[in-house]
Design an enzyme around this catalytic site. Structure first.
Site, short mmCIF file in Angstrom:
data_model
loop_
_atom_site.label_atom_id
_atom_site.label_comp_id
_atom_site.label_asym_id
_atom_site.label_seq_id
_atom_site.Cartn_x
_atom_site.Cartn_y
_atom_site.Cartn_z
CG ASP A 255 -0.14 0.14 2.55
OD1 ASP A 255 1.11 0.20 2.53
OD2 ASP A 255 -0.79 0.18 3.60
CG ASP B 10 1.52 3.05 4.82
OD1 ASP B 10 0.40 2.62 5.12
OD2 ASP B 10 2.47 2.31 4.48
CG ASP C 97 -3.47 2.43 5.10
OD1 ASP C 97 -4.52 2.18 4.48
OD2 ASP C 97 -2.83 1.57 5.73
N1 DCT Z 1 1.76 0.20 12.14
C1 DCT Z 1 1.29 0.73 13.33
N2 DCT Z 1 0.31 0.10 14.01
C2 DCT Z 1 -0.20 -1.05 13.54
C3 DCT Z 1 0.26 -1.60 12.31
C4 DCT Z 1 1.25 -0.93 11.63
O1 DCT Z 1 1.75 1.76 13.76
N3 DCT Z 1 -1.15 -1.66 14.24
C5 DCT Z 1 2.83 0.90 11.43
C6 DCT Z 1 4.03 0.06 11.17
C7 DCT Z 1 4.29 0.19 9.71
C8 DCT Z 1 3.33 1.25 9.22
O2 DCT Z 1 2.33 1.36 10.20
C9 DCT Z 1 2.74 0.94 7.88
O3 DCT Z 1 2.13 -0.35 7.87
P1 DCT Z 1 2.19 -1.27 6.59
O4 DCT Z 1 1.79 -0.51 5.40
O5 DCT Z 1 1.44 -2.50 6.92
O6 DCT Z 1 3.73 -1.67 6.54
P2 DCT Z 1 4.87 -1.25 5.52
O7 DCT Z 1 6.11 -1.33 6.30
O8 DCT Z 1 4.54 0.04 4.88
O9 DCT Z 1 4.85 -2.45 4.49
P3 DCT Z 1 4.37 -2.44 2.96
O10 DCT Z 1 5.55 -1.95 2.19
O11 DCT Z 1 4.03 -3.85 2.63
O12 DCT Z 1 3.19 -1.54 2.84
MG MG Z 2 2.77 0.32 3.75
#
Ligand code: DCT
Ligand code: MG
Length: 393
Positions: free
Chosen positions: A236, A238, A317
């Site tokens: 995704d 962020d 997100d």
């Molecule tokens: N996070 C958080 N609380 C949660 C879950 C996640 O604070 N309950 C944080 C940790 C990473 C960040 O949010 C973004 O989450 P993801 O998009 O799931 O992880 P990513 O490292 O960006 O992995 P990807 O590259 O697959 O999106």
């Molecule tokens: Mg991410």
């Protein structure tokens, strides 16, 4: 190249150690007086005290350990799963490939079980237990089902236990009522299961920025999550939004969503209003979601696709914390998950402080510690600053 040479024998790499042994039988296969062998103190058991870039020299081992971890997660064994995740993370932080098993002796988080797996991979090129899991019907089905947006391990397990094995079977099962998120997950599955590239993330940043500024010209947008850590691909994109005045964080996301809707690029939205309350102390449960105003979206990104369409669906997100919480939110949303987990564990166990995405609370003085930047938070914790691209634990 790590333990192995590139030369292949019967489709398998020949371990360097074995080749060396064959050439020089006087050398004990196991002993490896590595000149740069690290003393015990060199690698911290806390990911927040290690610098972990995306340049993983031990992928052959970490991939295997992460399959074992994922399989345990699918079985609900979070504790043992975390042990494998920690072991993989330690190996990811090493400046070079392991050359012999002896080198793991001085590393934290690597118990006998992990060392046996590393040994097997170094000798055979693969681990039989990992191969077994990769071929296991339960693992494969859980992996497939939980790859759908909105389907967590509980739902995936429920579907598996009911004998379902394919998306077709799930979608044709009359007793299954998909929620709104899962419905969108299946509808856009082809697109959102495809990794998002950095180029696509940059294109989305322009779109998000335009909408945010249109709604509030003094707000700013930053990319966070994996792309902030330098990843080339993500599941995704962020974004974190900074608003300069109190209260603006509560109104900005609904307005941004309306703007996407009016541009006909909103495919799905789940807005979560802020439940932030400074009177709540940081929770000890890591998985708990934070309380900021946020939204989980699926947006239409324009551009020629292999499918022949001129757009693709992308998961996005957005989080909008209050200004005085911004540094904590940015640190929390930058990840990686294991890095965040260890920051909290380090704060609690080594510093008597409670950290989460909102605050850092000092138990000794019963005070909340203020922070304008991520550097402030690391300083409060007495930690060396770790750059986002070094947080790929
Ligand atoms: N996070 C958080 N609380 C949660 C879950 C996640 O604070 N309950 C944080 C940790 C990473 C960040 O949010 C973004 O989450 P993801 O998009 O799931 O992880 P990513 O490292 O960006 O992995 P990807 O590259 O697959 O999106
Ligand atoms: Mg991410």
């Amino acid at each position: 190249i790590s333990w192995f040479t590139e030369s292949m024998s019967a489709g398998r790499p020949v371990p360097v150690e074995i080749r060396h042994y064959i050439q020089n039988p006087a050398v004990d296969q196991r002993s490896c007086a590595h000149p740069s062998a690290k003393p015990e103190s060199a690698v911290s058991p806390y990911a927040c005290q290690r610098r972990t870039t995306l340049n993983n020299h031990n992928k052959i081992f970490t991939d295997a350990l992460e399959v074992l971890a994922e399989n345990l997660e699918f079985c609900g064994n979070q504790g043992p799963s975390l042990a494998f995740r920690r072991a993989a993370s330690v190996l990811k932080s090493l400046p070079e490939a392991l050359r012999c098993l002896e080198e793991t002796q001085h590393l934290p988080c690597l118990g006998e079980h992990c060392r046996a797996i590393i040994e097997e991979i170094s000798e055979c090129g693969s681990c039989s237990r990992v191969e077994e899991i990769l071929n296991d019907e339960r693992y494969r089905t859980m992996k497939l089902f939980s790859s759908v947006f909105g389907v967590g391990p509980k739902t995936a397990e429920n579907w598996f236990c009911r004998g379902l094995r394919t998306f077709e079977q799930v979608l044709n099962e009359p007793s299954i009522r998909l929620n709104r998120m899962q419905t969108a997950g299946f509808l856009f599955y082809e697109d959102i299961s495809k990794p998002v590239s950095r180029t696509e993330a940059s294109a989305l940043k322009i779109i998000v920025e335009e909408a945010v500024i249109c709604v509030n010209p003094s707000a700013t947008v930053s990319i966070t999550g994996g792309f902030r850590r330098g990843k080339e691909f993500g599941h995704d994109v962020d974004f974190i939004i900074k608003t300069p005045e109190a209260g603006q964080e509560d109104t900005i996301l609904p307005a941004v969503i309306e703007r996407f809707k009016s541009q006909s690029i909103l495919l799905y939205s789940d807005l979560q209003e802020s439940t932030f309350d400074l009177r709540q102390l940081p929770t000890h449960r890591f998985e708990a979601m934070d309380h900021f105003s946020k939204c989980f979206l699926i947006l239409k990104l324009k551009g020629e696709q292999e499918t022949g369409r001129d757009w693709r669906a992308v998961r996005v997100d957005l989080v909008a914390p209050p200004l005085e919480r911004y540094a904590y939110a940015l640190l929390g949303w930058s990840g990686s998950t294991l890095f965040e987990r260890d920051l909290r564990r380090f704060a609690r166990l080594e510093r008597g402080k409670l950290l989460d995405n909102h605050v850092l609370y000092d138990k000794a003085t019963n005070t909340f510690l203020p922070a304008n930047t991520e550097e402030d938070i690391f300083a409060h914790l007495g930690l060396e600053y770790i750059e986002p691209w070094q947080r790929n634990a």
